[in-house]
Design a protein around this motif. Structure first.
Motif, PDB file in Angstrom:
ATOM      1  N   ILE A   1       0.843  -1.204   0.000  1.00 51.48           N
ATOM      2  CA  ILE A   1       0.000   0.000   0.000  1.00 51.48           C
ATOM      3  C   ILE A   1       0.876   1.250   0.000  1.00 51.48           C
ATOM      4  O   ILE A   1       0.615   2.205  -0.735  1.00 51.48           O
ATOM      5  CB  ILE A   1      -0.966   0.006   1.206  1.00 51.48           C
ATOM      6  CG1 ILE A   1      -1.964  -1.146   1.097  1.00 51.48           C
ATOM      7  CG2 ILE A   1      -1.677   1.342   1.338  1.00 51.48           C
ATOM      8  CD1 ILE A   1      -2.876  -1.090  -0.113  1.00 51.48           C
ATOM      9  N   VAL A   2       1.924   1.267   0.816  1.00 50.17           N
ATOM     10  CA  VAL A   2       2.840   2.412   0.849  1.00 50.17           C
ATOM     11  C   VAL A   2       3.450   2.631  -0.529  1.00 50.17           C
ATOM     12  O   VAL A   2       3.489   3.754  -1.038  1.00 50.17           O
ATOM     13  CB  VAL A   2       3.949   2.218   1.915  1.00 50.17           C
ATOM     14  CG1 VAL A   2       5.029   3.279   1.785  1.00 50.17           C
ATOM     15  CG2 VAL A   2       3.345   2.227   3.307  1.00 50.17           C
ATOM     16  N   ASP A   3       3.932   1.556  -1.160  1.00 54.32           N
ATOM     17  CA  ASP A   3       4.497   1.686  -2.506  1.00 54.32           C
ATOM     18  C   ASP A   3       3.453   2.162  -3.507  1.00 54.32           C
ATOM     19  O   ASP A   3       3.747   2.983  -4.380  1.00 54.32           O
ATOM     20  CB  ASP A   3       5.109   0.362  -2.967  1.00 54.32           C
ATOM     21  CG  ASP A   3       6.522   0.154  -2.460  1.00 54.32           C
ATOM     22  OD1 ASP A   3       7.081   1.072  -1.827  1.00 54.32           O
ATOM     23  OD2 ASP A   3       7.070  -0.946  -2.701  1.00 54.32           O
ATOM     24  N   GLN A   4       2.244   1.652  -3.395  1.00 59.16           N
ATOM     25  CA  GLN A   4       1.176   2.066  -4.313  1.00 59.16           C
ATOM     26  C   GLN A   4       0.895   3.563  -4.186  1.00 59.16           C
ATOM     27  O   GLN A   4       0.765   4.263  -5.186  1.00 59.16           O
ATOM     28  CB  GLN A   4      -0.086   1.254  -4.025  1.00 59.16           C
ATOM     29  CG  GLN A   4      -1.217   1.512  -4.991  1.00 59.16           C
ATOM     30  CD  GLN A   4      -2.431   0.661  -4.660  1.00 59.16           C
ATOM     31  OE1 GLN A   4      -2.701   0.337  -3.498  1.00 59.16           O
ATOM     32  NE2 GLN A   4      -3.180   0.293  -5.689  1.00 59.16           N
ATOM     33  N   VAL A   5       0.809   4.052  -2.963  1.00 63.86           N
ATOM     34  CA  VAL A   5       0.580   5.481  -2.728  1.00 63.86           C
ATOM     35  C   VAL A   5       1.709   6.320  -3.334  1.00 63.86           C
ATOM     36  O   VAL A   5       1.479   7.403  -3.864  1.00 63.86           O
ATOM     37  CB  VAL A   5       0.438   5.760  -1.206  1.00 63.86           C
ATOM     38  CG1 VAL A   5       0.528   7.247  -0.899  1.00 63.86           C
ATOM     39  CG2 VAL A   5      -0.860   5.172  -0.687  1.00 63.86           C
ATOM     40  N   ASN A   6       2.930   5.776  -3.291  1.00 62.97           N
ATOM     41  CA  ASN A   6       4.093   6.487  -3.833  1.00 62.97           C
ATOM     42  C   ASN A   6       4.353   6.149  -5.307  1.00 62.97           C
ATOM     43  O   ASN A   6       5.410   6.485  -5.848  1.00 62.97           O
ATOM     44  CB  ASN A   6       5.342   6.141  -3.003  1.00 62.97           C
ATOM     45  CG  ASN A   6       5.249   6.735  -1.611  1.00 62.97           C
ATOM     46  OD1 ASN A   6       4.779   7.866  -1.430  1.00 62.97           O
ATOM     47  ND2 ASN A   6       5.664   5.978  -0.621  1.00 62.97           N
ATOM     48  N   HIS A   7       3.389   5.488  -5.945  1.00 64.63           N
ATOM     49  CA  HIS A   7       3.483   5.148  -7.371  1.00 64.63           C
ATOM     50  C   HIS A   7       4.709   4.298  -7.691  1.00 64.63           C
ATOM     51  O   HIS A   7       5.363   4.480  -8.704  1.00 64.63           O
ATOM     52  CB  HIS A   7       3.456   6.398  -8.256  1.00 64.63           C
ATOM     53  CG  HIS A   7       2.276   7.277  -7.983  1.00 64.63           C
ATOM     54  ND1 HIS A   7       0.997   6.947  -8.341  1.00 64.63           N
ATOM     55  CD2 HIS A   7       2.185   8.466  -7.332  1.00 64.63           C
ATOM     56  CE1 HIS A   7       0.161   7.896  -7.955  1.00 64.63           C
ATOM     57  NE2 HIS A   7       0.856   8.841  -7.338  1.00 64.63           N
ATOM     58  N   ILE A   8       4.993   3.346  -6.803  1.00 64.44           N
ATOM     59  CA  ILE A   8       6.106   2.411  -7.007  1.00 64.44           C
ATOM     60  C   ILE A   8       5.505   1.031  -7.175  1.00 64.44           C
ATOM     61  O   ILE A   8       4.715   0.591  -6.340  1.00 64.44           O
ATOM     62  CB  ILE A   8       7.083   2.418  -5.812  1.00 64.44           C
ATOM     63  CG1 ILE A   8       7.693   3.793  -5.653  1.00 64.44           C
ATOM     64  CG2 ILE A   8       8.137   1.346  -5.971  1.00 64.44           C
ATOM     65  CD1 ILE A   8       8.489   3.963  -4.372  1.00 64.44           C
TER      66      ILE A   8
END
Length: 111
Positions: free
Chosen positions: A101-108
């Motif tokens: 989820i953290v990566d998704q929010v940061n577009h990773i």
């Protein structure tokens, strides 16, 4: 990982001591028995088995939650077959989902 952690919270924690997760398209070529059960087990990636670490596809982008620094290399695992005691599967699945989820929010997105 979200589905696994949700099912553990809702049902599995009351029914089983160990949880083994396998990809639906896995083909087993031999018996798999109770010997795999422990507090934690994983499967080495067959595409990288026997290769040196220079061939491993570790995530090298520091902003990614999956980032592995050069000095922390070890084995290269695949998510096709893993399992653990129920509390450990839950902890692992929850942590992986939260990191995704953290990566998704940061577009990773992991490769």
């Amino acid at each position: 990982m979200e589905v696994i952690s949700n099912f553990i919270e809702q049902r599995f924690h009351q029914e089983v001591d160990y949880l083994v997760c396998a990809n639906v398209d896995m083909k087993f070529s031999d018996d798999v028995g109770m010997e795999i059960l422990s507090s934690l087990f994983g499967t080495l990636h067959p595409g990288f088995y026997g290769l040196t670490q220079k061939y491993f596809e570790y995530k090298r982008r520091p902003p990614s939650q999956a980032h592995i620094p050069e000095d922390k290399e070890g084995f290269y695992y695949i998510w096709a077959l893993f399992g653990e005691s129920m509390p450990e599967v839950y902890r692992l699945a929850k942590a992986c989902h939260e990191a995704m989820i953290v990566d998704q929010v940061n577009h990773i997105e992991a490769m």
